[in-house]
Scaffold this motif. Structure first.
Motif, mmCIF file in Angstrom:
data_model
loop_
_atom_site.group_PDB
_atom_site.id
_atom_site.type_symbol
_atom_site.label_atom_id
_atom_site.label_comp_id
_atom_site.label_asym_id
_atom_site.label_seq_id
_atom_site.Cartn_x
_atom_site.Cartn_y
_atom_site.Cartn_z
ATOM 1 N N ASP A 62 0.831 -1.212 0.000
ATOM 2 C CA ASP A 62 0.000 0.000 0.000
ATOM 3 C C ASP A 62 0.866 1.263 0.000
ATOM 4 O OD1 ASP A 62 -2.285 -1.534 0.002
ATOM 5 O OD2 ASP A 62 -2.588 -1.383 2.177
ATOM 6 N N GLU A 63 1.893 1.273 0.858
ATOM 7 C CA GLU A 63 2.785 2.436 0.928
ATOM 8 C C GLU A 63 3.577 2.584 -0.363
ATOM 9 O OE1 GLU A 63 4.703 5.840 2.128
ATOM 10 O OE2 GLU A 63 2.907 4.899 2.957
ATOM 11 N N LYS A 66 1.311 3.917 -3.082
ATOM 12 C CA LYS A 66 1.051 5.335 -2.818
ATOM 13 C C LYS A 66 2.216 6.199 -3.308
ATOM 14 C CE LYS A 66 0.491 8.531 0.994
ATOM 15 N NZ LYS A 66 1.383 8.823 2.078
ATOM 16 N N LYS A 69 2.468 6.114 -7.160
ATOM 17 C CA LYS A 69 1.413 6.930 -7.781
ATOM 18 C C LYS A 69 1.740 8.412 -7.672
ATOM 19 C CE LYS A 69 -2.451 3.751 -7.274
ATOM 20 N NZ LYS A 69 -3.705 3.447 -6.558
ATOM 21 N N GLU A 70 2.255 8.824 -6.515
ATOM 22 C CA GLU A 70 2.648 10.232 -6.349
ATOM 23 C C GLU A 70 3.758 10.608 -7.328
ATOM 24 O OE1 GLU A 70 3.740 10.565 -2.237
ATOM 25 O OE2 GLU A 70 1.661 10.479 -1.543
#
Length: 177
Positions: A62-63, A66, A69-70
């Motif tokens: 998940d991290e 994230k 994606k950023e």
């Protein structure tokens, strides 16, 4: 840097598999690369600048997603966007450090070549090549200094020829690397 593998019938983009290519993309938010390692496996990697390396080399998917994606979510390549959307990412953090520039590449008979003298980013694929160029340059310089002084009837010590070669190599090679 982070990287990993994606497995599945739909993992490998058709054009990458057919062209047997590796794709490297550079942007203002980092670097991303991917390639097929088989008909159903894609390897991928991403690097970016960070002030600190996480204390744990494995981070949660998940991290990772994230952060990816950023960093790459607005990139135009649809394969990059598709890779970072997948939930089956297998990932590992691979820290890469930038070494400070050295004021010289040798002293007192010790000569540094390749990554020992001027480490390049691993994504450049130049580590061995630069070491070979350094070794060839140094050997040519050393031979030249020894030969020139011998022809002039001067008795030059090997130590002096080595020191002159070290200094000349730095001046010649530094602009290239």
């Amino acid at each position: 840097g982070v990287g990993g593998f994606i497995f599945g019938d739909d993992a490998v983009p058709k054009e990458v598999l057919e062209e047997k290519s590796m794709v490297f993309e550079f942007g203002s938010t980092g670097f991303f690369g991917y390639s097929a390692t088989g008909p159903k496996t894609v390897m991928w990697w991403s690097t970016c600048q960070a002030d600190n390396v996480p204390s744990e080399r494995k981070i949660s998917t998940d991290e990772l997603v994230k952060q990816l994606k950023e960093r790459h979510g607005s990139w135009k390549d649809p394969v990059v966007r598709e890779i970072i959307q997948r939930e089956d990412l297998i990932s590992q953090i691979y820290p890469v450090w930038t070494t400070p520039e050295l004021p010289h590449w040798g002293k007192d008979g010790l000569v540094l070549v390749g990554d020992a003298a001027h480490a390049l980013q691993p994504t450049s694929g130049q580590g061995s090549s630069q070491a070979f160029e350094d070794a060839k340059c140094f050997s040519l310089l050393l031979s030249r200094f020894l030969k020139a002084h011998k022809e002039q009837g001067e008795n030059v010590s090997l130590e002096s020829a080595i020191e002159w070669s070290i200094k000349a190599q730095y001046e010649i090679r530094k602009p290239r690397v």
